[in-house]
Design an enzyme around this catalytic site. Structure first.
Site, PDB file in Angstrom:
ATOM      1  N   ILE A 189      -4.795 -26.894  -7.622  1.00  0.00           N
ATOM      2  CA  ILE A 189      -6.136 -26.744  -8.203  1.00  0.00           C
ATOM      3  C   ILE A 189      -6.112 -25.682  -9.295  1.00  0.00           C
ATOM      4  O   ILE A 189      -7.095 -25.507  -9.993  1.00  0.00           O
ATOM      5  CB  ILE A 189      -7.191 -26.367  -7.139  1.00  0.00           C
ATOM      6  CG1 ILE A 189      -6.959 -24.955  -6.583  1.00  0.00           C
ATOM      7  CG2 ILE A 189      -7.226 -27.390  -6.013  1.00  0.00           C
ATOM      8  CD1 ILE A 189      -8.159 -24.403  -5.826  1.00  0.00           C
ATOM      9  N   ASP A 190      -4.998 -24.943  -9.428  1.00  0.00           N
ATOM     10  CA  ASP A 190      -4.941 -23.846 -10.402  1.00  0.00           C
ATOM     11  C   ASP A 190      -4.584 -24.320 -11.817  1.00  0.00           C
ATOM     12  O   ASP A 190      -4.857 -23.615 -12.786  1.00  0.00           O
ATOM     13  CB  ASP A 190      -3.910 -22.793  -9.958  1.00  0.00           C
ATOM     14  CG  ASP A 190      -4.170 -22.273  -8.553  1.00  0.00           C
ATOM     15  OD1 ASP A 190      -5.321 -22.379  -8.088  1.00  0.00           O
ATOM     16  OD2 ASP A 190      -3.229 -21.774  -7.910  1.00  0.00           O
ATOM     17  N   ARG A 226     -33.294 -16.107  -9.776  1.00  0.00           N
ATOM     18  CA  ARG A 226     -32.106 -15.255  -9.662  1.00  0.00           C
ATOM     19  C   ARG A 226     -30.871 -15.951 -10.250  1.00  0.00           C
ATOM     20  O   ARG A 226     -30.816 -17.169 -10.363  1.00  0.00           O
ATOM     21  CB  ARG A 226     -31.841 -14.879  -8.203  1.00  0.00           C
ATOM     22  CG  ARG A 226     -31.430 -16.011  -7.284  1.00  0.00           C
ATOM     23  CD  ARG A 226     -30.769 -15.499  -5.991  1.00  0.00           C
ATOM     24  NE  ARG A 226     -31.582 -14.687  -5.145  1.00  0.00           N
ATOM     25  CZ  ARG A 226     -31.981 -14.992  -3.887  1.00  0.00           C
ATOM     26  NH1 ARG A 226     -31.617 -16.138  -3.356  1.00  0.00           N
ATOM     27  NH2 ARG A 226     -32.706 -14.175  -3.185  1.00  0.00           N
ATOM     28  N   MET A 234     -11.516 -20.098  -7.398  1.00  0.00           N
ATOM     29  CA  MET A 234     -10.095 -19.849  -7.148  1.00  0.00           C
ATOM     30  C   MET A 234      -9.328 -20.016  -8.465  1.00  0.00           C
ATOM     31  O   MET A 234      -9.933 -20.078  -9.529  1.00  0.00           O
ATOM     32  CB  MET A 234      -9.571 -20.827  -6.106  1.00  0.00           C
ATOM     33  CG  MET A 234     -10.001 -20.499  -4.695  1.00  0.00           C
ATOM     34  SD  MET A 234      -9.170 -21.602  -3.518  1.00  0.00           S
ATOM     35  CE  MET A 234      -9.587 -20.801  -1.978  1.00  0.00           C
ATOM     36  N   GLY A 235      -8.022 -20.123  -8.391  1.00  0.00           N
ATOM     37  CA  GLY A 235      -7.225 -20.327  -9.607  1.00  0.00           C
ATOM     38  C   GLY A 235      -6.089 -19.348  -9.773  1.00  0.00           C
ATOM     39  O   GLY A 235      -5.356 -19.384 -10.748  1.00  0.00           O
ATOM     40  N   ARG A 236      -5.976 -18.414  -8.848  1.00  0.00           N
ATOM     41  CA  ARG A 236      -5.007 -17.312  -8.976  1.00  0.00           C
ATOM     42  C   ARG A 236      -5.206 -16.621 -10.319  1.00  0.00           C
ATOM     43  O   ARG A 236      -6.330 -16.432 -10.728  1.00  0.00           O
ATOM     44  CB  ARG A 236      -3.570 -17.812  -8.806  1.00  0.00           C
ATOM     45  CG  ARG A 236      -3.284 -18.287  -7.381  1.00  0.00           C
ATOM     46  CD  ARG A 236      -1.786 -18.402  -7.142  1.00  0.00           C
ATOM     47  NE  ARG A 236      -1.504 -19.216  -5.989  1.00  0.00           N
ATOM     48  CZ  ARG A 236      -1.401 -18.745  -4.747  1.00  0.00           C
ATOM     49  NH1 ARG A 236      -1.563 -17.460  -4.516  1.00  0.00           N
ATOM     50  NH2 ARG A 236      -1.143 -19.552  -3.748  1.00  0.00           N
ATOM     51  N   GLU A 274     -11.071 -15.708  -9.824  1.00  0.00           N
ATOM     52  CA  GLU A 274     -10.786 -14.797  -8.702  1.00  0.00           C
ATOM     53  C   GLU A 274      -9.904 -13.587  -9.007  1.00  0.00           C
ATOM     54  O   GLU A 274      -9.892 -12.633  -8.253  1.00  0.00           O
ATOM     55  CB  GLU A 274     -10.177 -15.564  -7.531  1.00  0.00           C
ATOM     56  CG  GLU A 274      -8.790 -16.124  -7.796  1.00  0.00           C
ATOM     57  CD  GLU A 274      -8.216 -16.840  -6.564  1.00  0.00           C
ATOM     58  OE1 GLU A 274      -8.765 -16.734  -5.476  1.00  0.00           O
ATOM     59  OE2 GLU A 274      -7.192 -17.535  -6.734  1.00  0.00           O
TER      60      GLU A 274
HETATM   61  O1  F6P Z   1      -2.881 -21.895  -5.342  1.00  0.00           O
HETATM   62  C1  F6P Z   1      -3.958 -22.557  -4.775  1.00  0.00           C
HETATM   63  C2  F6P Z   1      -4.949 -21.590  -4.181  1.00  0.00           C
HETATM   64  O2  F6P Z   1      -6.037 -22.306  -3.669  1.00  0.00           O
HETATM   65  C3  F6P Z   1      -5.416 -20.480  -5.133  1.00  0.00           C
HETATM   66  O3  F6P Z   1      -6.360 -20.934  -6.051  1.00  0.00           O
HETATM   67  C4  F6P Z   1      -5.906 -19.452  -4.150  1.00  0.00           C
HETATM   68  O4  F6P Z   1      -5.865 -18.160  -4.698  1.00  0.00           O
HETATM   69  C5  F6P Z   1      -4.905 -19.574  -3.037  1.00  0.00           C
HETATM   70  O5  F6P Z   1      -4.351 -20.875  -3.113  1.00  0.00           O
HETATM   71  C6  F6P Z   1      -5.459 -19.342  -1.662  1.00  0.00           C
HETATM   72  O6  F6P Z   1      -4.385 -19.440  -0.768  1.00  0.00           O
HETATM   73  P1  F6P Z   1      -4.493 -19.323   0.804  1.00  0.00           P
HETATM   74  O7  F6P Z   1      -4.593 -20.721   1.333  1.00  0.00           O
HETATM   75  O8  F6P Z   1      -3.209 -18.687   1.187  1.00  0.00           O
HETATM   76  O9  F6P Z   1      -5.695 -18.499   1.121  1.00  0.00           O
END
Ligand code: F6P
Length: 362
Positions: A142-143, A178, A185-187, A235
């Site tokens: 998904i990243d 608001r 997510m996305g690292r 994130e």
């Molecule tokens: O790499 C995919 C991902 O969903 C990232 O976007 C996210 O930071 C991470 O994995 C979360 O990983 P975990 O399942 O270890 O919490």
């Protein structure tokens, strides 16, 4: 062509689309009269004695559900043995040898490895594990941080999940006057946030690749003359002198500036959701490309789609093309990463839409 025996496994985090890939690979193998063996629980299942496998050749499980998220082969749980846990306990080379031995015992002609940039990088670095068989990888994440491919399985569904989430948040946002600061997510790659933000029509998109200024963000929100809306935050952004989750940090700053808001966390639903048509088409294209590569005796390759063309590239090319970073979890290992490029068309579209995307490209 002689009957082949193919293995298939999913590694790393899950995402939607994995089951469609598995289905298409199994269909393709059955059509070619090849055997297909599913390896369960990723590297944990492969390193078990005996390896955890399921014969998919005559599989009767209902592929009618292959649009559902997760992986029918599973990716393992938090306590599994994998490259990271093996590295942590100083047993990485023994672990790699175990994987190599297991693969030999399974007597496969080829392995289809469905993984993200971490798994693909490890497949390149520890390639001896796959000696003696054809290794063909399919990128999923998904990243969208895998170099040299325009798409990765699971990304489009994740964007769609965020869009649905934000569409619904906007309704309550309007009712309560608001703003919502939505953390994606996305690292350390901003692609997911950027795509979702443009699709939603967010007022601001904050991604790690671009520096931002909280005062200008506040100014931008105030200029909208609205008292509700969506701010998308990736994130891994940081604000000097502040700690906590990015959406909370920004939320606090907006509150201090008099903007009524709440942080919101879609979390793991980004990896769930019914697989979108785009991801299913990608899964079908990658599966056929992978099987054709096996027919052509290719090895150490991965499938990519570039400007609509499906093909394979070598893992060497993949690794060399990205920005190489230290793997945060495995001492001595590197990962190859792609990011939002400064000349990204989507960044330009976001700018043209009047979305605040920050100040200076890093
Ligand atoms: O790499 C995919 C991902 O969903 C990232 O976007 C996210 O930071 C991470 O994995 C979360 O990983 P975990 O399942 O270890 O919490």
């Amino acid at each position: 062509m002689a009957r082949k025996k193919i293995g298939i496994m999913t590694t790393g985090g899950d995402c939607s689309g994995l089951n469609t890939v598995i289905q298409r690979v199994v269909d393709g193998c059955v059509r070619r009269k090849w055997d297909i063996l599913g390896i369960q629980d990723g590297t944990d299942g492969l390193s078990s004695i005996p390896a955890k496998t399921v014969d998919l050749t005559n599989e009767t499980f209902q592929f009618a559900s292959s649009h559902l998220a997760g992986s029918i082969l599973a990716n393992g749980n938090a306590h599994v043995t994998n490259f990271e846990s093996a590295a942590r306990s100083g047993k990485l080379s023994a672990f790699n040898k175990k994987l190599q031995k297991s693969l030999k015992e399974l007597n496969l002609d080829a392995l289809v490895l469905i993984g993200g940039n971490g798994s693909l990088s490890l497949a390149h670095l520890y390639n001896e594990i796959y000696n003696g068989l054809q290794l063909v990888c399919i990128p999923k994440t998904i990243d969208m941080d895998v170099p040299l491919t325009d798409k990765t399985v699971g990304f489009d569904t994740a964007v769609q999940q965020l869009v649905s989430y934000c569409d619904q948040l906007l309704l309550t946002a309007r009712s309560h006057h608001r703003w919502f600061v939505v953390q994606t997510m996305g690292r350390d790659c901003g692609q997911l946030a950027l795509h979702a933000g443009v699709a939603v029509g967010a007022d601001a998109i904050i991604i790690p690749e671009i520096k931002f200024d909280v005062n200008n963000l506040v100014k931008h929100i105030k200029q909208s003359k609205r008292d509700y809306g969506i701010i998308i935050v990736s994130e891994s952004i940081s604000i000097r002198g502040h700690s906590g989750k990015p959406a909370e940090m920004i939320s606090r700053q907006l509150t201090a500036a008099g903007i009524t808001n709440k942080p919101a966390f879609p979390e793991y639903i980004q990896r769930a959701g019914d697989t979108t048509a785009d991801d299913r088409i990608l899964a079908a294209g990658f599966a056929e490309t992978a099987l054709t590569a096996i027919e052509n005796n290719e090895t150490n390759v991965m499938t990519v789609v570039q400007n609509g063309e499906y093909k394979t590239i070598s893992l060497n090319e993949f690794f060399a093309a990205g920005k190489q970073q230290k793997d945060p979890n495995i001492v001595g290992a590197m990962t190859s990463n792609a990011y939002v490029e400064p000349d990204s068309v989507l960044l330009q579209i976001a700018t043209d839409m009047g979305i605040y995307i920050g100040e200076k490209r890093k």
